[in-house]
Motif scaffolding. Sequence first.
Motif, mmCIF file in Angstrom:
data_model
loop_
_atom_site.group_PDB
_atom_site.id
_atom_site.type_symbol
_atom_site.label_atom_id
_atom_site.label_comp_id
_atom_site.label_asym_id
_atom_site.label_seq_id
_atom_site.Cartn_x
_atom_site.Cartn_y
_atom_site.Cartn_z
ATOM 1 N N MET A 68 3.436 5.976 -5.351
ATOM 2 C CA MET A 68 3.502 6.065 -7.046
ATOM 3 C C MET A 68 2.275 6.930 -7.616
ATOM 4 N N ALA A 69 1.225 6.675 -6.706
ATOM 5 C CA ALA A 69 0.213 7.448 -7.296
ATOM 6 C C ALA A 69 0.351 9.041 -6.784
ATOM 7 N N ASP A 70 1.148 9.435 -6.095
ATOM 8 C CA ASP A 70 1.300 10.698 -5.701
ATOM 9 C C ASP A 70 2.236 11.385 -6.751
ATOM 10 N N PHE A 71 2.820 10.609 -7.530
ATOM 11 C CA PHE A 71 3.863 11.219 -8.574
ATOM 12 C C PHE A 71 2.957 11.703 -9.734
ATOM 13 N N GLU A 123 0.909 -1.124 -0.074
ATOM 14 C CA GLU A 123 0.131 -0.085 0.043
ATOM 15 C C GLU A 123 0.914 1.329 -0.066
ATOM 16 N N ALA A 124 1.938 1.210 0.770
ATOM 17 C CA ALA A 124 2.955 2.359 0.696
ATOM 18 C C ALA A 124 3.366 2.620 -0.508
ATOM 19 N N PHE A 125 3.935 1.580 -1.147
ATOM 20 C CA PHE A 125 4.388 1.778 -2.338
ATOM 21 C C PHE A 125 3.552 2.417 -3.610
ATOM 22 N N GLY A 126 2.304 1.712 -3.573
ATOM 23 C CA GLY A 126 1.116 2.144 -4.529
ATOM 24 C C GLY A 126 0.830 3.604 -4.183
ATOM 25 N N LYS A 127 0.916 3.995 -2.929
ATOM 26 C CA LYS A 127 0.502 5.368 -2.748
ATOM 27 C C LYS A 127 1.604 6.324 -3.003
ATOM 28 N N VAL A 132 2.982 9.765 -13.217
ATOM 29 C CA VAL A 132 2.559 8.364 -13.180
ATOM 30 C C VAL A 132 1.124 8.473 -13.517
ATOM 31 N N LEU A 133 0.794 7.749 -14.785
ATOM 32 C CA LEU A 133 -0.644 7.772 -15.086
ATOM 33 C C LEU A 133 -1.218 6.438 -14.522
ATOM 34 N N GLU A 134 -0.707 5.416 -14.600
ATOM 35 C CA GLU A 134 -1.553 4.134 -13.964
ATOM 36 C C GLU A 134 -0.394 3.307 -13.137
ATOM 37 N N VAL A 135 -0.991 2.862 -11.980
ATOM 38 C CA VAL A 135 -0.233 1.856 -10.891
ATOM 39 C C VAL A 135 -1.215 0.898 -10.922
ATOM 40 N N HIS A 136 -0.640 -0.630 -11.235
ATOM 41 C CA HIS A 136 -1.232 -1.618 -10.902
ATOM 42 C C HIS A 136 -0.565 -2.630 -10.147
ATOM 43 N N LEU A 137 -1.391 -3.174 -9.141
ATOM 44 C CA LEU A 137 -0.826 -4.147 -8.433
ATOM 45 C C LEU A 137 -0.930 -5.465 -9.219
ATOM 46 N N MET A 138 -0.072 -6.371 -9.312
ATOM 47 C CA MET A 138 0.109 -7.336 -10.216
ATOM 48 C C MET A 138 0.244 -8.742 -9.491
ATOM 49 N N ALA A 139 -0.369 -9.779 -10.323
ATOM 50 C CA ALA A 139 -0.076 -11.219 -9.870
ATOM 51 C C ALA A 139 0.787 -11.642 -10.790
ATOM 52 N N THR A 144 14.221 10.410 -22.648
ATOM 53 C CA THR A 144 15.107 9.580 -21.951
ATOM 54 C C THR A 144 15.705 10.209 -20.846
ATOM 55 N N ARG A 145 16.032 11.360 -21.091
ATOM 56 C CA ARG A 145 16.460 12.080 -19.928
ATOM 57 C C ARG A 145 15.301 12.322 -18.591
ATOM 58 N N GLY A 146 14.046 12.503 -19.154
ATOM 59 C CA GLY A 146 13.062 12.738 -18.294
ATOM 60 C C GLY A 146 12.765 11.332 -17.449
ATOM 61 N N VAL A 147 12.918 10.172 -18.258
ATOM 62 C CA VAL A 147 12.669 8.740 -17.827
ATOM 63 C C VAL A 147 13.689 8.669 -16.799
ATOM 64 N N GLU A 148 15.010 8.649 -17.061
ATOM 65 C CA GLU A 148 15.989 8.604 -16.193
ATOM 66 C C GLU A 148 15.884 9.499 -14.716
ATOM 67 N N GLU A 149 15.433 10.933 -15.037
ATOM 68 C CA GLU A 149 15.123 11.683 -13.706
ATOM 69 C C GLU A 149 14.190 11.188 -12.885
ATOM 70 N N PHE A 150 13.145 10.607 -13.454
ATOM 71 C CA PHE A 150 12.054 9.739 -12.599
ATOM 72 C C PHE A 150 12.521 8.544 -12.100
ATOM 73 N N LEU A 151 13.237 7.939 -12.582
ATOM 74 C CA LEU A 151 13.816 6.811 -11.992
ATOM 75 C C LEU A 151 14.807 7.118 -10.886
ATOM 76 N N ARG A 152 15.736 7.852 -11.245
ATOM 77 C CA ARG A 152 16.630 8.299 -10.251
ATOM 78 C C ARG A 152 16.075 9.007 -9.057
ATOM 79 N N GLU A 153 15.257 9.984 -9.249
ATOM 80 C CA GLU A 153 14.816 11.210 -8.195
ATOM 81 C C GLU A 153 13.599 10.546 -7.558
ATOM 82 N N ARG A 154 12.819 9.709 -8.191
ATOM 83 C CA ARG A 154 11.660 9.215 -7.744
ATOM 84 C C ARG A 154 11.571 7.748 -7.174
ATOM 85 N N LEU A 155 11.573 6.820 -8.359
ATOM 86 C CA LEU A 155 11.271 5.579 -8.181
ATOM 87 C C LEU A 155 12.472 4.813 -7.229
#
Length: 155
Positions: free
Chosen positions: A90-93, A84-88, A96-103, A117-128
Amino acid sequence: MSKPIDEIDRRILKALVANGRLTNAELAKAVGLSASPCWQRVKRLEEKGVISGYTAVLNHEALGVGETVMVEVSLDQHETGVLEAFGKAMADFPEVLEVHLMAGDHDFHVKIVADGTRGVEEFLRERLFKIAGLRHSKSSFSLRCLKRVSSYVPG
């Protein structure tokens, strides 16, 4: 259990999915009803939660965030609170357009938009990557969207 939707409800839903800006008069004409019963049906569908909202579909490329990336995420732990903490988080960024809990092979599927690609790198490094408990992530870049719909009307 509440009454399931009928064919007229389905026509209303399909018309609204195609164009959520229809006036009630236009919608009523499109589905073969007079305005008052059409309005009552739409209100009932809203109250039942079948229609959960109305929104605009944006062109992300025109807004400077044309890169769409699907990120598969695996966490170290799988307790309810951790998930739940991870999902929240992600939802706060906003990007992020969609977040799905998976099986299956990974815990979450996250859809993001970014400025290249720089924006993706920034999201990964600075957020995820700053979220505690992240074990592994795998990113896949969308080359082109071939279909985009927001809803499906069964039947």
